[in-house]
Scaffold this motif. Structure first.
Motif, PDB file in Angstrom:
ATOM      1  N   ALA A   1      98.341 -33.284  -3.459  1.00  0.00           N
ATOM      2  CA  ALA A   1      97.333 -33.381  -4.522  1.00  0.00           C
ATOM      3  C   ALA A   1      96.790 -34.798  -4.609  1.00  0.00           C
ATOM      4  O   ALA A   1      95.581 -35.003  -4.734  1.00  0.00           O
ATOM      5  N   PHE A   2      97.664 -35.783  -4.539  1.00  0.00           N
ATOM      6  CA  PHE A   2      97.199 -37.171  -4.598  1.00  0.00           C
ATOM      7  C   PHE A   2      96.384 -37.532  -3.366  1.00  0.00           C
ATOM      8  O   PHE A   2      95.385 -38.232  -3.465  1.00  0.00           O
ATOM      9  N   THR A   3      96.779 -37.040  -2.210  1.00  0.00           N
ATOM     10  CA  THR A   3      96.038 -37.317  -0.983  1.00  0.00           C
ATOM     11  C   THR A   3      94.638 -36.713  -1.056  1.00  0.00           C
ATOM     12  O   THR A   3      93.657 -37.357  -0.700  1.00  0.00           O
ATOM     13  N   ALA A   4      94.553 -35.488  -1.534  1.00  0.00           N
ATOM     14  CA  ALA A   4      93.240 -34.834  -1.654  1.00  0.00           C
ATOM     15  C   ALA A   4      92.366 -35.559  -2.657  1.00  0.00           C
ATOM     16  O   ALA A   4      91.160 -35.668  -2.470  1.00  0.00           O
ATOM     17  N   CYS A   5      92.959 -36.041  -3.728  1.00  0.00           N
ATOM     18  CA  CYS A   5      92.183 -36.733  -4.756  1.00  0.00           C
ATOM     19  C   CYS A   5      91.676 -38.080  -4.289  1.00  0.00           C
ATOM     20  O   CYS A   5      90.669 -38.567  -4.775  1.00  0.00           O
ATOM     21  N   THR A   6      92.369 -38.706  -3.352  1.00  0.00           N
ATOM     22  CA  THR A   6      91.938 -40.024  -2.887  1.00  0.00           C
ATOM     23  C   THR A   6      90.912 -39.923  -1.774  1.00  0.00           C
ATOM     24  O   THR A   6      90.316 -40.912  -1.407  1.00  0.00           O
ATOM     25  N   ASN A   7      90.712 -38.755  -1.234  1.00  0.00           N
ATOM     26  CA  ASN A   7      89.745 -38.575  -0.170  1.00  0.00           C
ATOM     27  C   ASN A   7      88.661 -37.604  -0.652  1.00  0.00           C
ATOM     28  O   ASN A   7      88.823 -36.386  -0.569  1.00  0.00           O
ATOM     29  N   PRO A   8      87.540 -38.139  -1.138  1.00  0.00           N
ATOM     30  CA  PRO A   8      86.486 -37.275  -1.689  1.00  0.00           C
ATOM     31  C   PRO A   8      85.962 -36.248  -0.689  1.00  0.00           C
ATOM     32  O   PRO A   8      85.690 -35.103  -1.055  1.00  0.00           O
ATOM     33  N   LYS A   9      85.826 -36.631   0.569  1.00  0.00           N
ATOM     34  CA  LYS A   9      85.304 -35.687   1.571  1.00  0.00           C
ATOM     35  C   LYS A   9      86.262 -34.511   1.763  1.00  0.00           C
ATOM     36  O   LYS A   9      85.831 -33.370   1.890  1.00  0.00           O
ATOM     37  N   ALA A  10      87.566 -34.798   1.758  1.00  0.00           N
ATOM     38  CA  ALA A  10      88.549 -33.723   1.895  1.00  0.00           C
ATOM     39  C   ALA A  10      88.510 -32.817   0.670  1.00  0.00           C
ATOM     40  O   ALA A  10      88.609 -31.593   0.796  1.00  0.00           O
ATOM     41  N   GLU A  11      88.346 -33.396  -0.493  1.00  0.00           N
ATOM     42  CA  GLU A  11      88.275 -32.615  -1.725  1.00  0.00           C
ATOM     43  C   GLU A  11      87.017 -31.732  -1.725  1.00  0.00           C
ATOM     44  O   GLU A  11      87.070 -30.570  -2.133  1.00  0.00           O
ATOM     45  N   GLU A  12      85.913 -32.280  -1.242  1.00  0.00           N
ATOM     46  CA  GLU A  12      84.678 -31.505  -1.154  1.00  0.00           C
ATOM     47  C   GLU A  12      84.828 -30.352  -0.159  1.00  0.00           C
ATOM     48  O   GLU A  12      84.363 -29.241  -0.407  1.00  0.00           O
ATOM     49  N   LYS A  13      85.508 -30.609   0.950  1.00  0.00           N
ATOM     50  CA  LYS A  13      85.744 -29.570   1.957  1.00  0.00           C
ATOM     51  C   LYS A  13      86.594 -28.446   1.373  1.00  0.00           C
ATOM     52  O   LYS A  13      86.305 -27.267   1.592  1.00  0.00           O
ATOM     53  N   VAL A  14      87.628 -28.804   0.612  1.00  0.00           N
ATOM     54  CA  VAL A  14      88.478 -27.791  -0.026  1.00  0.00           C
ATOM     55  C   VAL A  14      87.647 -26.956  -0.997  1.00  0.00           C
ATOM     56  O   VAL A  14      87.756 -25.728  -1.023  1.00  0.00           O
ATOM     57  N   ALA A  15      86.795 -27.610  -1.779  1.00  0.00           N
ATOM     58  CA  ALA A  15      85.948 -26.893  -2.745  1.00  0.00           C
ATOM     59  C   ALA A  15      84.990 -25.946  -2.030  1.00  0.00           C
ATOM     60  O   ALA A  15      84.812 -24.794  -2.451  1.00  0.00           O
ATOM     61  N   LEU A  16      84.376 -26.413  -0.948  1.00  0.00           N
ATOM     62  CA  LEU A  16      83.474 -25.554  -0.169  1.00  0.00           C
ATOM     63  C   LEU A  16      84.240 -24.375   0.431  1.00  0.00           C
ATOM     64  O   LEU A  16      83.768 -23.235   0.397  1.00  0.00           O
ATOM     65  N   ASP A  17      85.429 -24.647   0.955  1.00  0.00           N
ATOM     66  CA  ASP A  17      86.243 -23.568   1.533  1.00  0.00           C
ATOM     67  C   ASP A  17      86.590 -22.509   0.484  1.00  0.00           C
ATOM     68  O   ASP A  17      86.633 -21.324   0.793  1.00  0.00           O
ATOM     69  N   GLU A  18      86.827 -22.928  -0.741  1.00  0.00           N
ATOM     70  CA  GLU A  18      87.125 -21.978  -1.819  1.00  0.00           C
ATOM     71  C   GLU A  18      85.912 -21.100  -2.113  1.00  0.00           C
ATOM     72  O   GLU A  18      86.051 -19.902  -2.352  1.00  0.00           O
ATOM     73  N   VAL A  19      84.719 -21.702  -2.104  1.00  0.00           N
ATOM     74  CA  VAL A  19      83.487 -20.925  -2.317  1.00  0.00           C
ATOM     75  C   VAL A  19      83.331 -19.894  -1.198  1.00  0.00           C
ATOM     76  O   VAL A  19      83.056 -18.717  -1.463  1.00  0.00           O
ATOM     77  N   ILE A  20      83.541 -20.324   0.032  1.00  0.00           N
ATOM     78  CA  ILE A  20      83.397 -19.426   1.179  1.00  0.00           C
ATOM     79  C   ILE A  20      84.438 -18.308   1.112  1.00  0.00           C
ATOM     80  O   ILE A  20      84.136 -17.152   1.426  1.00  0.00           O
ATOM     81  N   LYS A  21      85.638 -18.621   0.657  1.00  0.00           N
ATOM     82  CA  LYS A  21      86.689 -17.604   0.537  1.00  0.00           C
ATOM     83  C   LYS A  21      86.283 -16.522  -0.471  1.00  0.00           C
ATOM     84  O   LYS A  21      86.455 -15.335  -0.216  1.00  0.00           O
ATOM     85  N   VAL A  22      85.715 -16.939  -1.601  1.00  0.00           N
ATOM     86  CA  VAL A  22      85.258 -15.962  -2.597  1.00  0.00           C
ATOM     87  C   VAL A  22      84.081 -15.162  -2.038  1.00  0.00           C
ATOM     88  O   VAL A  22      84.005 -13.941  -2.214  1.00  0.00           O
TER      89      VAL A  22
END
Length: 119
Positions: free
Chosen positions: A13-34
Motif C-alpha cells: 500500500a505504501f509503495t503504491a501510494c508513493t508511485n502515482p503512475k502505479a496507482e493510476e495503473k491500478v485504478a485503470l485496471d479496476e475500471v477495466i475489470k468492472v
C-alpha cells in the motif's frame, strides 16, 4: 503467517501510494475489470430482451404488458448507457494531474458498477 501477510499488504500500500503512475495503473485496471464484468453479461442482456419480447406476445392483460414494457425499457437504457460509456471513456486522458486522474477513474468505475444492477 498472518503478521507477514499484514506487513506485506501495508508495504504494498505504501509503495503504491508513493508511485502515482502505479496507482493510476491500478485504478485503470479496476475500471477495466468492472468493464469486463459488465460486458460478460451482454449475452444475458440479449437473452433477457428476447425472453421479454416473447412474454409480451403471450401476455394476457394490460398490467403484465406494461410491466414487460418497463423492464424492456430498463434493459435498453442499460445497453445504451454502456455503449455511451464505451464511446466516451478515455483510458489515458490528457492534461490531468494525478488527483484528477484518480477521481476520473473512480467516477468511471462507479458508472460501470451501476450498469451491473440493470443487467
Amino acid at each position: 503467517m498472518k503478521k507477514i501477510l499484514i506487513a506485506t499488504t501495508i508495504c504494498l500500500a505504501f509503495t503504491a501510494c508513493t508511485n502515482p503512475k502505479a496507482e493510476e495503473k491500478v485504478a485503470l485496471d479496476e475500471v477495466i475489470k468492472v468493464h469486463d464484468k459488465v460486458m460478460g453479461r451482454e449475452d444475458q442482456l440479449m437473452h433477457n430482451k428476447m425472453k421479454l419480447d416473447t412474454l409480451f406476445g403471450e401476455a394476457q392483460n394490460d398490467e403484465a404488458k406494461a410491466r414487460i414494457k418497463k423492464l424492456t425499457a430498463s434493459l435498453a437504457k442499460a445497453d445504451a448507457a454502456m455503449s455511451d460509456w464505451m464511446q466516451n471513456f478515455e483510458p489515458a486522458p490528457e492534461g490531468k494531474n494525478h488527483e484528477q486522474l484518480m477521481n476520473y477513474f473512480a467516477d468511471q468505475k462507479n458508472r460501470l458498477a451501476l450498469s451491473i444492477h440493470f443487467l
